[in-house]
Design a protein around this motif. Structure first.
Motif, PDB file in Angstrom:
ATOM      1  N   VAL A 139       0.838  -1.206   0.000  1.00  0.00           N
ATOM      2  CA  VAL A 139       0.000   0.000   0.000  1.00  0.00           C
ATOM      3  C   VAL A 139       0.867   1.248   0.000  1.00  0.00           C
ATOM      4  N   PRO A 143      -0.332   3.632  -3.290  1.00  0.00           N
ATOM      5  CA  PRO A 143      -1.554   3.926  -2.530  1.00  0.00           C
ATOM      6  C   PRO A 143      -2.833   3.895  -3.362  1.00  0.00           C
ATOM      7  N   GLU A 144      -2.723   3.729  -4.678  1.00  0.00           N
ATOM      8  CA  GLU A 144      -3.913   3.691  -5.532  1.00  0.00           C
ATOM      9  C   GLU A 144      -4.120   2.303  -6.140  1.00  0.00           C
ATOM     10  N   TYR A 149      -4.649  -3.018  -1.471  1.00  0.00           N
ATOM     11  CA  TYR A 149      -5.633  -2.925  -0.389  1.00  0.00           C
ATOM     12  C   TYR A 149      -6.357  -4.258  -0.182  1.00  0.00           C
ATOM     13  N   TRP A 167     -10.618  -0.546   7.445  1.00  0.00           N
ATOM     14  CA  TRP A 167     -10.117   0.587   6.658  1.00  0.00           C
ATOM     15  C   TRP A 167      -9.728   0.147   5.251  1.00  0.00           C
ATOM     16  N   ALA A 168      -9.048  -0.994   5.139  1.00  0.00           N
ATOM     17  CA  ALA A 168      -8.611  -1.468   3.825  1.00  0.00           C
ATOM     18  C   ALA A 168      -9.805  -1.808   2.934  1.00  0.00           C
ATOM     19  N   ARG A 170     -12.696  -0.376   2.989  1.00  0.00           N
ATOM     20  CA  ARG A 170     -13.248   0.907   2.533  1.00  0.00           C
ATOM     21  C   ARG A 170     -12.409   1.498   1.408  1.00  0.00           C
ATOM     22  N   GLN A 171     -11.108   1.306   1.495  1.00  0.00           N
ATOM     23  CA  GLN A 171     -10.230   1.834   0.453  1.00  0.00           C
ATOM     24  C   GLN A 171     -10.420   1.078  -0.864  1.00  0.00           C
ATOM     25  N   ARG A 174     -13.384   2.557  -2.366  1.00  0.00           N
ATOM     26  CA  ARG A 174     -13.093   3.904  -2.865  1.00  0.00           C
ATOM     27  C   ARG A 174     -12.513   3.827  -4.278  1.00  0.00           C
ATOM     28  N   LEU A 175     -11.652   2.855  -4.492  1.00  0.00           N
ATOM     29  CA  LEU A 175     -10.993   2.721  -5.790  1.00  0.00           C
ATOM     30  C   LEU A 175     -11.827   1.925  -6.791  1.00  0.00           C
TER      31      LEU A 175
END
Length: 359
Positions: A139, A143-144, A149, A167-168, A170-171, A174-175
């Motif tokens: 990560v 980070p993208e 993730y 958290w992961a 959710r990420q 997000r992507l």
């Protein structure tokens, strides 16, 4: 370095999941140039995607024989070993780790390799801390990256790191808002929070299904939440049965004079107003407040689910008993008492029994 046109066309076919056509095109390219490592790697990738893992390992072995330090070949080789059920688990895990360690020696900053190695190591209970560290490094390096993730939530889950796990996930969404696994897990977390009602859970699953309509797990959970909603309808019918029993004074207390029968028309009409209010606020208003996706699923589940129809039939039977008790001008209490127990007992007997039934 210019990519051969055949490789570009093969890549497009792989993206379209036309694996046989891609494999045929890559086979033609390798007939022209057997030392084209890129063609070997793409063919191996194509074979893995098509489920031909043994062929893929042989193909990728050819790529690695020609280029032992090729990152793509090492990565796909390790990925193929993950699905190689024809090999002993310990053997394929060892070979995969060797390949990925070699890839990291060639490119220590490769996020994908860190992520995949972390996912392999998390299956060893004694190496889960190391696996989590590798995923966190993946990560940090990219980070993208959805893959990074995904590795992080899996390794965090294996290591018991709840906050990192959540958290992961959710990420990932997000992507990639349509990621099936992440949608299912996040929706399950939301739906199982303490205090979440059946209606709220159904709306959570309906929202997730809007993003991933082919997710069977979400569909199943939406059906279960909808079934919970339908089960609650019976309690409204039982309240109406109780109200009818109170109006007719079916069970007068000892020492007190029973209410005269028949009950006046005004009282009988008033209890209808009470019943209408119970259903209006308890069912109709609630149903109208649901999102359209949940409303559609309620109707769909009634058509598809045997137990959903049983629940509604029980509610209808209890309401029929309540109406007969309250609206017929009875002159004695024996028949209304029979109707009262007939409406109450069969429904109560199954309220706990069918809690875990599949809709």
């Amino acid at each position: 370095m210019t990519t051969h046109p055949a490789l570009e066309r093969a890549e497009a076919l792989i993206e379209l999941k036309r694996y046989d056509e891609a494999a045929a095109m890559l086979g033609g390219r390798l007939a022209e140039d057997p030392d084209d490592v890129r063609a070997w790697v793409k063919l191996g990738r194509c074979q893995v995607a098509a489920g031909r893992v043994e062929e893929a390992l042989t193909t990728l072995g050819e790529a690695l024989r020609r280029a032992p330090e090729d990152i793509g070949a090492l990565y796909i080789y390790a990925f193929a070993l993950r699905r190689a059920d024809h090999l002993e688990r310990a053997e394929r895990w060892r070979k995969a780790e060797e390949a990925l360690r070699q890839a990291l020696r060639v490119d220590p900053r490769n996020s994908s390799v860190h992520a995949l190695l972390g996912e392999f190591l998390m299956y060893y209970p004694t190496r889960r801390v190391e696996a989590l560290a590798l995923a966190k490094e993946a990560v940090r390096l990219d980070p993208e990256s959805v893959d990074a993730y995904q590795a992080l939530w899996r390794t965090a889950g294996a290591a018991g790191e709840t906050e990192t796990y959540t958290w992961a996930l959710r990420q990932v969404l997000r992507l990639d808002p349509t990621d099936n696994q992440a949608l299912y897990l996040v929706s399950s977390q939301e739906a199982h929070k303490p205090g979440t009602t059946a209606a709220q859970a159904a709306e959570v699953y309906a929202d997730a299904l809007a993003a991933a309509p082919d997710n069977a797990g979400l569909r199943h959970d939406l059906d279960r939440a909808t079934y919970r909603l339908l089960r609650g309808v019976r309690w409204l019918a039982l309240i109406c049965v109780a109200a009818a029993g109170v109006m007719v004074d079916l069970f007068p207390e000892d020492g007190e004079a029973a209410r005269d029968l028949p009950v006046p028309l005004g009282n009988r009409l008033w209890v209808l107003v009470v019943m209408a209010a119970v259903w209006g606020f308890g069912a109709w208003r609630r149903y109208c407040g649901l999102r359209s996706g949940v409303q559609l699923n309620v109707r769909s589940l009634v058509r598809r689910g045997r137990w959903a129809r049983v629940v509604l039939a029980q509610a209808a039977w209890a309401m029929l008993c309540a109406l007969l008790i309250s609206q017929v001008p009875w002159t004695e209490r024996s028949v209304p008492r029979i109707l009262f127990w007939a409406g109450l007992l069969p429904t109560l007997a199954t309220v706990w029994f069918d809690r875990r039934k599949t809709p």
